[in-house]
Write an enzyme that holds these catalytic residues in place. Structure first.
Site, PDB file in Angstrom:
ATOM      1  N   SER A 148       0.622  -0.692  -0.072  1.00 32.49           N
ATOM      2  CA  SER A 148      -0.056  -0.237  -0.035  1.00 32.49           C
ATOM      3  C   SER A 148       0.941   1.214   0.234  1.00 32.49           C
ATOM      4  CB  SER A 148      -1.088   0.135   1.330  1.00 32.49           C
ATOM      5  OG  SER A 148      -1.527   1.156   1.893  1.00 32.49           O
ATOM      6  N   TYR A 163      -1.362  -0.621   9.921  1.00 29.48           N
ATOM      7  CA  TYR A 163      -1.484  -0.815   8.840  1.00 29.48           C
ATOM      8  C   TYR A 163       0.046  -0.406   7.688  1.00 29.48           C
ATOM      9  CZ  TYR A 163      -3.685  -1.190   4.443  1.00 29.48           C
ATOM     10  OH  TYR A 163      -3.967  -1.978   2.988  1.00 29.48           O
TER      11      TYR A 163
END
Length: 257
Positions: A148, A163
């Protein structure tokens, strides 16, 4: 070494349960390109329904399997079904993941373990199972992991530190896999999406939220799942045979800002 894929071959795609997720677009693109597909998700009912739908659309063999990728026994059980019902595994695409909107001071043991277990450990377990079969088959293969933009910018309004750490770990897994598996003709690459209009982003985004997310994207919009699927379709193809250990951004240019 370079490898020619068998005519009958299987792509394993995780995270294919969400109706608006990238996984379903990837599965459709690969089935339309001649792959048989195993679609995996923790939501077993959803993924089984989708498998039947996709098989009817494409005429390919598509098997839906419920799996908890953070549980190694669950992963091995899923691959036992794949071994029994599908041709050899040649491609494996890790799209399953969970967000984490918690700030650094909000992260406790349970939050940390969960986000790392699904996003990082789950990726490792899937890589191990898929690569074992690719090596045994002797036909090489393709592994595509999902990192990501958060791994690079530390997060924003949607997912934050935990995350970011998990998705940074995916980059390390990808590079380690590329180095160790290359001698078997297996490539391992990561995609690095920016904001994509999927269910993991909270469902259909409002125009106002889309505008906020795209304010620092040169293309001035968020991405669509099919745009990510197109990249993955290339990365699992024979045409990508010398692309290895790479992290390919699909973010409209956000990483340049």
């Amino acid at each position: 070494m370079t490898s020619t894929f068998p005519e009958n071959r299987t792509a394993v795609v995780t995270g294919a349960g969400a109706p608006r997720g990238i996984g379903r677009h990837v599965a459709r693109a690969l089935a339309a390109s001649g792959w048989d597909v195993a679609v995996l998700d923790i939501d077993e009912a959803s993924v089984k329904d989708f498998a039947g739908e996709l098989a009817g659309e494409t005429g390919r063999t598509v098997v839906g399997i419920g799996v908890d990728i953070s549980d190694k026994d669950s992963v091995e059980a899923a691959f036992a079904i794949i071994d029994r019902e599908l041709p050899p595994v040649v491609a494996e695409v890790n799209l399953a993941g969970i967000p984490s909107p918690h700030t650094i001071f909000e992260i406790d043991d349970a939050i940390w373990d969960r986000v790392m277990d699904v996003n990082a450990k789950g990726t490792l377990f899937m890589m191990q199972a898929a690569a074992t079969r690719m090596i045994q088959g002797g036909h090489g293969g393709r592994i595509v992991n999902t990192s990501s933009i958060t791994a690079y910018d530390g997060g924003g309004t949607f997912s934050k530190t935990g995350y970011a750490a998990a998705k940074a770990a995916v980059l390390g897994l990808t590079r380690g896999g590329a180095r160790e598996l290359g001698k078997h003709g297996i490539t391992c690459n990561a995609i690095v999406p920016g904001p994509i209009d999927t269910d993991i982003m909270g469902g259909t985004l409002t125009d106002e939220r889309k505008a906020g997310m795209s304010s620092d994207i040169p293309l001035a919009r968020v991405g669509q799942p099919q745009e990510v699927a197109g990249l993955i379709k290339f990365l699992v193809s024979e045409d990508s045979s010398f692309v290895n250990g790479d992290s390919v951004f699909v973010d409209g240019g956000k990483h340049m800002v």
